[in-house]
Design a protein around this motif. Structure first.
Motif, PDB file in Angstrom:
ATOM      1  N   SER A  85      40.736 -80.665  10.865  1.00 28.11           N
ATOM      2  CA  SER A  85      40.933 -81.306   9.558  1.00 28.11           C
ATOM      3  C   SER A  85      41.028 -82.992   9.538  1.00 28.11           C
ATOM      4  N   GLY A  86      40.700 -83.461  10.624  1.00 26.37           N
ATOM      5  CA  GLY A  86      40.932 -84.854  10.834  1.00 26.37           C
ATOM      6  C   GLY A  86      42.557 -85.359  11.137  1.00 26.37           C
ATOM      7  N   ALA A  87      43.340 -84.722  10.881  1.00 25.15           N
ATOM      8  CA  ALA A  87      44.666 -84.966  11.083  1.00 25.15           C
ATOM      9  C   ALA A  87      45.242 -84.880  12.372  1.00 25.15           C
ATOM     10  N   GLY A 125      49.974 -86.901   6.827  1.00 23.53           N
ATOM     11  CA  GLY A 125      49.032 -87.190   7.669  1.00 23.53           C
ATOM     12  C   GLY A 125      47.590 -86.238   7.363  1.00 23.53           C
ATOM     13  N   ILE A 183      37.692 -80.933  15.870  1.00 26.36           N
ATOM     14  CA  ILE A 183      36.727 -81.789  15.339  1.00 26.36           C
ATOM     15  C   ILE A 183      37.587 -83.110  15.865  1.00 26.36           C
ATOM     16  N   VAL A 184      37.255 -83.855  16.894  1.00 30.60           N
ATOM     17  CA  VAL A 184      37.960 -84.957  17.392  1.00 30.60           C
ATOM     18  C   VAL A 184      37.157 -85.903  17.955  1.00 30.60           C
ATOM     19  N   PRO A 185      36.943 -87.417  17.222  1.00 30.69           N
ATOM     20  CA  PRO A 185      35.929 -88.152  17.974  1.00 30.69           C
ATOM     21  C   PRO A 185      36.262 -88.644  19.154  1.00 30.69           C
ATOM     22  N   ASP A 186      35.382 -89.016  20.032  1.00 36.38           N
ATOM     23  CA  ASP A 186      35.871 -89.515  21.393  1.00 36.38           C
ATOM     24  C   ASP A 186      36.359 -90.767  21.295  1.00 36.38           C
ATOM     25  N   GLN A 187      36.479 -91.559  20.137  1.00 40.03           N
ATOM     26  CA  GLN A 187      37.083 -92.678  19.787  1.00 40.03           C
ATOM     27  C   GLN A 187      38.804 -92.570  19.764  1.00 40.03           C
ATOM     28  N   THR A 226      36.152 -80.121  22.456  1.00 36.43           N
ATOM     29  CA  THR A 226      35.231 -80.488  21.308  1.00 36.43           C
ATOM     30  C   THR A 226      34.569 -79.190  21.092  1.00 36.43           C
ATOM     31  N   PRO A 227      33.991 -79.232  20.138  1.00 41.79           N
ATOM     32  CA  PRO A 227      32.992 -78.066  19.816  1.00 41.79           C
ATOM     33  C   PRO A 227      31.754 -78.015  20.579  1.00 41.79           C
ATOM     34  N   GLY A 228      31.515 -76.711  21.044  1.00 35.31           N
ATOM     35  CA  GLY A 228      30.487 -76.563  22.136  1.00 35.31           C
ATOM     36  C   GLY A 228      31.154 -76.099  23.781  1.00 35.31           C
ATOM     37  N   THR A 229      32.682 -76.306  23.643  1.00 27.26           N
ATOM     38  CA  THR A 229      32.891 -76.031  24.960  1.00 27.26           C
ATOM     39  C   THR A 229      32.888 -74.494  25.145  1.00 27.26           C
ATOM     40  N   LEU A 251      31.896 -84.206  14.824  1.00 27.85           N
ATOM     41  CA  LEU A 251      32.764 -85.163  15.421  1.00 27.85           C
ATOM     42  C   LEU A 251      33.640 -85.804  14.023  1.00 27.85           C
ATOM     43  N   VAL A 280      24.325 -77.783  24.882  1.00 24.77           N
ATOM     44  CA  VAL A 280      25.909 -77.147  25.161  1.00 24.77           C
ATOM     45  C   VAL A 280      25.786 -76.195  26.513  1.00 24.77           C
ATOM     46  N   GLN A 326      27.924 -82.450  21.497  1.00 23.57           N
ATOM     47  CA  GLN A 326      27.107 -82.999  22.489  1.00 23.57           C
ATOM     48  C   GLN A 326      25.676 -83.357  21.997  1.00 23.57           C
ATOM     49  N   HIS A 364      47.963 -87.516  13.847  1.00 24.98           N
ATOM     50  CA  HIS A 364      49.467 -86.896  13.333  1.00 24.98           C
ATOM     51  C   HIS A 364      50.150 -85.648  13.695  1.00 24.98           C
TER      52      HIS A 364
END
Lengths: 565, 140
Positions: free
Chosen positions: B66-68, A141, B95-99, B114-117, A380, A475, A347, B71
Motif C-alpha cells: 500500500s506504500g505504507a 501511515g 511494492i517497495v521502491p529501491d529508494q 519485490t515483485p517477481g521474486t 515499484l 524475472v 525488474q 510506517h
C-alpha cells in the motif's frame, strides 16, 4: 488412435474434430513433430485450457455464427454492444489516478484531461476505502499513500475543483463506503448548480468481489449487498446517467484467479445483484441498464479477447432468458478494462510498456468500452506523471495508428478465437452450477469456496514461474540489471493538510444538521429503508465518512473472514 | 536447537487487503518444511509482535503493497526491540521502491523481496540466514 500420437514426440492430441484435420495431423504434422519435436509437451492458455496445434473449420462444426455471434449492437452482443464499434466513438480513455491530498490529485486530473484523456477515474487511499477519516488511528501511515484521501464533502469539492461534473464523467473506485462517497460527489455537483440528471459516472460499488478477492469490506455480506441494491433502486430515478455498479473481475484476476474464474465469478456476482434487485421488487429493466462491468486484460492475448466476447454473450443470454429483461440496454454488457497490474515486474520496468501495449490491444480487440493502461513503474510505486502519460499515449497509438478500429470486431470468425470463446462460456457455466449448488454467491463466500479456488490457482502460477515452465521476461529468464527508476514520492505534508481540513469541517458545520443527518442514516439502516436519501443528507451536512460508516458499523456489525492459506 | 524447523510469521499489517503474495509465500514456506503462522488481514504492529513473541518465531515477514511500508516496518521493528525480541529476523515483501531500501535496512529490516521474486529465493534466504542467527544467539 495410437498411430496419430507417435511415442516420444510430445505431439499434443486433443482428438480430431473431423477427417480433414485428422488427415493433416497424420500426413504432415505428426511426422514433422516426430522428427523435430516441439518446444513444449503441452501447450495451454494462462487458464490451463489446452491449445491444439491448429484450429480449422472442423473445430467449429457445431458453431452457428447467427446464434453464437449475431451482429454488433444486436443479441447476443458477442461482437460488441455498439453497432458501429469504434468507428462511431472510440473507447473512453480513463486513467485511474489518485494520491496524496485532494489538491495534488486535482492537479493530476487536470494534467490528464489536458493530455487528451476523456474521463476521470479516482483512486482513494486505504483509510477512505475502509471507511475511516484521515485522523483515525487506523489511518496512521496510510493517508494519501495508495490513493487520495476523502473524508468529507470539503475534500470532494477540492478534488473536483474546476472540473465540470456535467461534461466530464468520473469513475470512483470505492466499494464498502460507496453510497457515502457517491453522495458526496453528487452533493458537490449540486452545490455547483449541476443537474443530477446530466451528471454521469460510475461507482465501482461491487462488494462481492471484495469478499472474494480484494478484501476491502467492512460489513457482513448481507447488509453490504443491501447497500448495493439501494443504489440500484435510487440511482436510475435520481441520477439516470450514473452507472451504479461496476461488477469487477479485475481484482479477482489480480488476486490470482485464472481468466475463466474471473469471467465466471464476475458474472455470478452480477447475476447475484440482479436477483437481489428483483427480490426487492424492482423491475429488472429499471436498474440493469445502469450496471456496468470491469475486466482485467492479462498477457494471454487470445484468451483475453475471448473472455470479453464470452462475457457479453453470457450476460445477454442470462438476462434475457433467465431474468426476463426486455430492454436491450439490460442485455448489453458494457465494460471497462484495465491492463494487468499483476503482470508488471519490478525488474527491467521499461519492459512493462510492451506488456501494457499488447494487453491494451487485447482489450480493444475484445471490444472494451473504456480502458486504463498501467504505467511501467507500478510494480515499484504509484505512477509518476511521466509514466502515466506514456501509458495514456499507448492507448492513443492503438486508437489512432494501428487501424484495428476501422472495422467492428475484426477477429470474429477466427477458428481459434471462436473455439476459445465457446470454451470459456462452457467452463464459466460449470462454475455457475457449482456456485448455485452451494446456495449462491454469498454462501460460497462464507464457505471459503472462492478463496480456495483463487488461492490454488495463484499458487500453481507461482510454482510454474519458480519452475520456469511459465516464463516472465526479466524475472525467470532474460535477466539483466536495470538502473534505478525515479518513483513518485507522496508529500509527507498530506496528513497535516487533511487533519487541518477535517478540524475545519467539524468546527464550521451546523452541528444539529450533522447530528440529524446521522440519525436519519441510523434509522434508515435499522428500519431497512433505502439509505441513499440519508447519505445525501449526511453529505450536505458535512458529516465525515468515518462518522457515517461508524453508524453502519454499529447497526450492521463488521465482517471478519476466517483465515485460510 | 538449530535442527527444529524454521518458524515464520507472515503478517499483513494495516488496512490493505491484497493478500495474494502473503498467502503464496506462506504456502511455499510451509511446503519447504517450515512452520508458518499467517496472521490474516488488518493487523496492527502490536498484534503482529504479540503473535511473533507468543509463537516464538525465528522470522517475521511483512507483506505491504500500500506504500505504507516505512510506517509499518518502523513500528514492528521498534516493538520487537521493546519486547526484547530483536533477535527475530524481520523481512518483507511488496511494492517497495529501491529508494526506500537503505532506510529500511537502518530500521533493522534484513531483506525486502519485490515483485517477481521466486519463492525459492525466499526459502533459500531463510534457510541460510535463520540457522546462522540461531548459532550467534546461542553463542552470544
Amino acid at each position: 488412435m495410437d498411430e496419430r500420437k507417435p511415442a516420444g514426440t510430445g505431439a499434443q492430441d486433443l482428438g480430431a474434430p473431423g477427417p480433414r484435420y485428422e488427415r493433416w495431423w497424420r500426413d504432415t504434422y505428426a511426422p514433422l513433430v516426430r522428427d523435430r519435436g516441439e518446444r513444449e509437451a503441452l501447450f495451454r492458455t494462462l487458464s490451463d485450457i489446452e491449445v491444439a496445434p491448429l484450429y480449422t473449420h472442423e473445430h467449429l462444426s457445431d458453431f452457428d455464427p447467427e446464434t453464437q455471434l449475431g451482429y454488433p449492437g444486436e443479441f447476443p452482443y458477442t461482437r460488441g454492444v455498439h453497432a458501429s464499434g469504434y468507428r462511431g466513438k472510440l473507447w473512453t480513455m480513463r486513467m485511474f489516478a489518485g494520491f496524496g491530498t485532494p489538491e495534488e490529485t486535482n492537479g493530476r486530473f487536470k494534467a490528464l484531461l489536458d493530455a487528451g484523456q476523456t474521463g476521470l477515474s479516482t483512486a482513494f487511499d486505504l483509510p477512505t476505502l475502509m471507511g475511516y477519516d484521515s485522523d483515525h488511528p487506523f489511518a496512521r501511515g496510510e493517508v494519501g499513500k495508495c490513493g487520495v484521501a476523502v473524508s468529507s464533502l470539503a475534500d470532494m469539492e477540492v478534488l473536483f475543483d474546476g472540473i465540470d461534473p456535467e461534461t466530464v464523467t468520473t469513475s470512483m473506485t470505492i466499494n464498502s463506503p460507496a453510497n457515502a462517497i457517491w453522495a458526496m460527489y453528487l452533493a458537490m455537483a449540486q452545490r455547483r448548480g449541476a443537474d443530477l440528471r446530466k451528471v454521469g459516472g460510475t461507482t465501482q460499488n461491487d462488494i462481492l468481489k471484495e469478499f472474494i478477492a480484494q478484501k476491502e469490506y467492512i460489513f457482513p455480506p448481507a447488509p453490504s449487498v443491501k447497500l448495493v441494491v439501494d443504489t440500484l433502486e435510487w440511482g436510475p430515478k435520481e441520477v439516470p446517467r450514473w452507472n451504479t455498479v461496476s461488477v469487477s473481475g479485475y481484482h479477482i484476476r489480480e488476486a490470482g484467479s485464472t481468466a475463466v474464474q474471473e469471467l465466471a465469478f464476475t458474472l455470478a456476482d452480477g447475476i447475484h445483484y440482479v436477483r437481489k434487485g428483483i427480490e426487492r421488487g424492482l423491475d429488472v429493466d429499471t436498474f440493469a441498464p445502469r450496471m456496468s462491468f470491469f475486466f482485467n486484460v492479462h498477457n494471454d492475448f487470445f484468451e483475453e479477447i475471448a473472455k470479453l466476447r464470452a462475457a457479453r454473450r453470457i450476460w445477454a443470454r442470462e438476462m434475457r432468458d433467465v431474468y426476463g429483461a426486455r430492454d436491450p440496454r439490460s442485455l448489453m454488457l458494457r465494460t471497462h478494462a484495465q491492463t494487468a497490474g499483476v503482470s508488471l515486474t519490478a525488474q527491467q520496468p521499461l519492459v512493462n510498456m510492451s506488456r501494457v501495449a499488447i494487453q491494451a490491444l487485447a482489450g480493444v480487440l475484445g471490444g472494451t468500452n473504456s480502458l486504463h493502461t498501467d504505467a511501467y513503474d507500478e510494480a515499484l510505486s504509484l505512477p509518476t506523471e511521466e509514466a502515466a502519460l506514456l501509458a495514456l499515449r499507448t492507448q492513443q497509438v492503438v486508437a489512432y495508428e494501428t487501424g484495428v478500429t476501422n472495422t467492428v470486431d475484426p477477429l470474429a470468425g477466427s477458428y481459434y478465437l471462436e473455439h476459445l470463446t465457446d470454451e470459456m462460456e462452457r467452463q464459466a457455466r460449470v462454475y455457475f452450477e457449482q456456485i448455485d449448488a452451494q446456495g449462491g454467491v454469498e454462501a460460497a463466500i462464507e464457505s471459503g469456496f472462492f478463496a480456495h479456488e483463487i488461492g490454488d490457482a495463484s499458487y500453481q502460477q507461482q510454482r510454474e514461474t519458480d519452475a520456469k515452465t511459465r516464463i516472465t521476461v526479466g524475472v525467470n529468464a532474460f535477466r539483466t540489471e536495470s538502473a534505478q527508476m525515479p518513483v513518485l514520492l507522496v508529500d509527507p505534508q498530506v496528513v497535516d493538510v487533511q487533519l487541518r481540513r477535517i478540524e475545519r469541517v467539524r468546527a464550521g458545520r451546523d452541528p444539529a444538521a450533522a447530528r440529524d443527518a446521522l440519525a436519519l442514516l441510523r434509522s434508515a439502516a435499522v428500519d431497512g429503508l433505502n439509505t441513499m436519501p440519508a447519505f445525501m443528507a449526511c453529505a450536505h451536512a458535512f458529516c465525515t465518512l468515518g462518522e457515517q460508516m461508524d453508524v453502519l458499523r454499529e447497526v450492521y456489525g463488521v465482517y471478519e473472514e476466517s483465515v485460510q492459506v | 536447537m538449530s535442527d527444529h524447523p524454521i518458524r515464520v510469521l507472515i503478517a499483513k499489517p494495516g488496512l490493505d487487503g491484497h493478500d495474494r503474495g502473503a498467502k503464496v509465500i506462506a504456502r511455499a514456506l510451509r511446503d519447504a518444511g517450515m512452520e508458518v503462522v499467517y496472521t490474516g488481514l488488518r493487523q496492527t504492529a502490536e498484534m503482529i509482535v504479540n503473535a511473533a513473541v507468543q509463537e516464538d518465531v525465528d522470522a517475521v515477514g511483512l507483506s505491504v503493497l500500500s506504500g505504507a511500508h516505512m510506517h509499518y516496518f518502523r513500528e514492528v521493528s521498534e516493538l520487537l526491540r521493546q519486547r526484547g525480541a530483536d533477535d527475530v529476523l524481520l523481512f518483507g515483501g511488496g511494492i517497495v521502491p529501491d529508494q526506500d531500501l537503505p532506510a529500511l535496512r537502518e530500521l533493522g529490516v534484513a531483506r525486502v523481496f519485490t515483485p517477481g521474486t521466486s519463492t525459492q529465493d525466499v526459502v533459500a534466504y531463510l534457510r541460510e540466514t535463520v540457522p546462522t542467527r540461531r548459532r550467534a544467539e546461542s553463542e552470544g
